[in-house]
Design an enzyme around this catalytic site. Structure first.
Site, PDB file in Angstrom:
ATOM      1  N   CYS A  82      47.013  23.153  34.720  1.00  0.00           N
ATOM      2  CA  CYS A  82      46.639  23.871  33.503  1.00  0.00           C
ATOM      3  C   CYS A  82      46.695  25.362  33.801  1.00  0.00           C
ATOM      4  CB  CYS A  82      45.225  23.464  33.089  1.00  0.00           C
ATOM      5  SG  CYS A  82      44.536  24.407  31.710  1.00  0.00           S
ATOM      6  N   CYS A 204      52.304  27.225  28.896  1.00  0.00           N
ATOM      7  CA  CYS A 204      51.227  26.230  28.809  1.00  0.00           C
ATOM      8  C   CYS A 204      51.884  24.873  29.001  1.00  0.00           C
ATOM      9  CB  CYS A 204      50.526  26.299  27.452  1.00  0.00           C
ATOM     10  SG  CYS A 204      49.375  24.941  27.124  1.00  0.00           S
TER      11      CYS A 204
END
Length: 284
Positions: A82, A204
Site C-alpha cells: 500500500c 496506488c
C-alpha cells in the site's frame, strides 16, 4: 519496540497487507516471481480507505497488522502493499521489527522518468501518498529536465474497490467518471507530442483494476507503470538464498480480511484464479 524473535524457518510464509484489494496486484507479482513461497494476505477493508485518513490512523493500523501477522502466522518477511501505508508507517515499522525484512511500495516515478520520451510524466495517487514527505523527497531527488505532474485522486481507490467487489453497486459509472475527472485535472494532452504526458504512474495499488478505463481516457500509446514486479524482485533479493522456500510443496496463499470474506474471495478468484470462498475473517 517488539522484542527480537527467534529466526523463523525458510518455509514460513511471507506476509502482505493493503488497505483493501489493491495489494492483490502486488500479490500476483509475488506469486509469479516466487511460486514456491507461501503467502498470507490481509486486506484491511474494514478500515479503508487509508489514503484519506491521517498518518496516525494508518500507522496504528499498520502496527496492529504487523503484530498480528507475526504472532498468528509467524511470517518471515513483510510486504507493505500500500503506497499510503508505506509513506506513513514503514520508517516506523522497520526499527520496531529489526529482524523482519520489510519491503514497501512507492509510485514508480523513477522508472517513468527513465522511460518518458516527451519529457512529461503524470502521476495519479491518493492524497495521503501525494502529500507525504516520503513522496516529496522522491520527487526532489529526480533528475532535471523531466516534468512530473501529480494529481491526488480522492475517492478513486474506494470506488474501484466497491466496483470490483460489488459490480452491481457501480456498473462502471463512478469509476469512469472519477478517472475522467482526475486525468483531465492533469491539464495536459496525452500522447507523444511535445509536452504531452506519454507515461502515467499508477501511484496506488488499486488503480491497476481501473487500467481499461484509464487507458480508454489516456489512449493506447500512453505507458502505464505500476510497482508489482519490482517489489517481487526486491523480496527475492532480500530472502535469497537462505530465506527462500526450500520445499516443492509450497505456493499456498491464505487470504484474510477485516471486512466480508466473500468479497475478498471473489476478487482473488477473478484476479489470481484462487478458489472462490477461500478468504476468511481477521478479527482485530
Amino acid at each position: 519496540m517488539t522484542d527480537l524473535l527467534p529466526a523463523v524457518p525458510a518455509n514460513a510464509p511471507i506476509g502482505v497487507f493493503d488497505s483493501g484489494i489493491g495489494g492483490l496486484s502486488i500479490l500476483r507479482a509475488l506469486r509469479a516471481e516466487l511460486p514456491g513461497e507461501d503467502f498470507v494476505y490481509l486486506a484491511d477493508s474494514g478500515h479503508a480507505p487509508y489514503g484519506e485518513r491521517g498518518d496516525a490512523y494508518v500507522t496504528a493500523r499498520s502496527r496492529a497488522i504487523v503484530d498480528a501477522l507475526r504472532a498468528r502466522h509467524g511470517i518471515k518477511a513483510l510486504v507493505v502493499a500500500c503506497n499510503t501505508a508505506t509513506a506513513a508507517a514503514i520508517h516506523l515499522l522497520r526499527p520496531a521489527h529489526p529482524d523482519l525484512p520489510i519491503v514497501g511500495v512507492e509510485p514508480a516515478v523513477k522508472p517513468a522518468v527513465a522511460a518518458t520520451r516527451s519529457g512529461h510524466v503524470g502521476v495519479i495517487a491518493t492524497r495521503g501518498t501525494a502529500g507525504s514527505a516520503k513522496f516529496q523527497a522522491l520527487l526532489a531527488g529526480l533528475r532535471g529536465g523531466v516534468r512530473v505532474t501529480v494529481q491526488p485522486c480522492d475517492g478513486l481507490a474506494y470506488a474501484i474497490e466497491r466496483s470490483v467487489l460489488q459490480p452491481a453497486a457501480d456498473p462502471g459509472g463512478e469509476v469512469a467518471a472519477l478517472c475522467r475527472r482526475y486525468l483531465g485535472a492533469l491539464d495536459a494532452p496525452f500522447g507523444n507530442g511535445p509536452g504531452a504526458i506519454d507515461t502515467l504512474v499508477l501511484g496506488c495499488t488499486h488503480y491497476i483494476f481501473a487500467e481499461p478505463v484509464l487507458r480508454a481516457v489516456a489512449g493506447a500509446e500512453v505507458r502505464m507503470i505500476e510497482t508489482g514486479a519490482p517489489v517481487a524482485r526486491q523480496v527475492r533479493r532480500l530472502l535469497s538464498p537462505g530465506g527462500l522456500q526450500p520445499r516443492a510443496d509450497g505456493g499456498r496463499t491464505t487470504l484474510l480480511t477485516t471486512d466480508d470474506p466473500a468479497l475478498l474471495g471473489a476478487a482473488a478468484a477473478g484476479w489470481l484464479g484462487l478458489p472462490a470462498g477461500s478468504a476468511r475473517a481477521a478479527l482485530f
